[in-house]
Design an enzyme around this catalytic site. Structure first.
Site, PDB file in Angstrom:
ATOM      1  N   GLY A  29       0.960   2.961  12.109  1.00 43.98           N
ATOM      2  CA  GLY A  29       0.083   3.579  11.122  1.00 43.98           C
ATOM      3  C   GLY A  29       0.312   3.082   9.704  1.00 43.98           C
ATOM      4  CB  SER A  30       0.342   0.799   7.813  1.00 44.04           C
ATOM      5  OG  SER A  30      -0.021   0.024   8.931  1.00 44.04           O
ATOM      6  NE  ARG A  31      -4.861   1.607   1.145  1.00 42.50           N
ATOM      7  CZ  ARG A  31      -4.818   2.292   0.013  1.00 42.50           C
ATOM      8  NH1 ARG A  31      -4.594   3.600   0.037  1.00 42.50           N
ATOM      9  NH2 ARG A  31      -4.963   1.683  -1.139  1.00 42.50           N
TER      10      ARG A  31
END
Length: 217
Positions: free
Chosen positions: A184-186
């Site tokens: 999970g990240s961007r």
């Protein structure tokens, strides 16, 4: 299903923990151990799912800016990019949930002219300040259309490991892998102001396939 090379350590640890917990549960709880083993097996399967490597036909691109990751477009706005561009740019941000493929891909073809790792905080990845305050890596490519494109891997509240393989001077090829982020990240992409933005907020992107913008030579 093909697994990413970054999965080795995580899957080894997950397998050992699963085996230990399952064995202890069976020994002490007997048939009631299924109440622990079944949910644990679901989580164990999700670890494998997270590290999957899908087969994708990557095309050659010159003017197209390709989605660098699988996820959801959460921001499109004009910003000041102070690290490399040192001026105004259009920021396109894509959020990745833990269920998305987390391979990071070059958004444009060209040559890598800058890279830097920054330690930092672990704000939730959709927080606007995560772009400048979270642990992150910044990479810049001079594209085949002679534009400077900056893109940034950002660690989130859950993601605590960023991996990137490219170096300054390397050739970049749109849609091809340059790194990976765990859990999970961007990903932020900073584009010139005259770039034609094709995506919109809320769009679901497929890394290496979907065109999110166009830059003219």
């Amino acid at each position: 299903m093909k697994l990413h090379k970054e999965s080795k350590g995580t899957i080894t640890v997950a397998t050992i923990l699963f085996a230990i917990i399952a064995a202890v549960s069976i020994y002490f709880l007997e048939m009631w151990s299924l109440l622990i083993i079944i949910p644990l097996l679901v989580i164990y399967s999700l670890v494998f799912w997270f590290f999957r490597v899908p087969n994708r036909d990557i095309l050659d691109h010159v003017e197209n800016v390709i989605a660098p990751v699988d996820g959801k477009v959460v921001m499109i706005k004009e910003v000041e990019e102070d690290e490399f561009i040192k001026g105004k740019a259009i920021q396109v941000s894509i959020f990745m949930s833990p269920l998305n493929v987390h391979i990071c891909r070059f958004p444009v073809s060209g040559n890598v002219i800058y890279k830097k790792y920054h330690p930092g905080k672990y704000l939730v990845a959709w927080h606007e300040k995560s772009s400048t305050e979270n642990e992150r890596t910044t990479v810049a490519v001079e594209s085949l259309t002679h534009h400077k494109v900056v893109f940034r891997q950002i660690a989130g509240y859950v993601a605590r490991r960023i991996v990137f393989y490219c170096n300054e001077g390397d050739a970049a090829k749109a849609g091809h892998e340059f790194g990976f982020i765990k859990f999970g990240s961007r990903m932020d992409v900073f584009l010139p102001l005259d770039t034609e933005i094709i995506c919109k907020i809320g769009d679901k992107t497929k890394g290496g396939i979907d065109v999110i913008a166009k830059m003219r030579d």
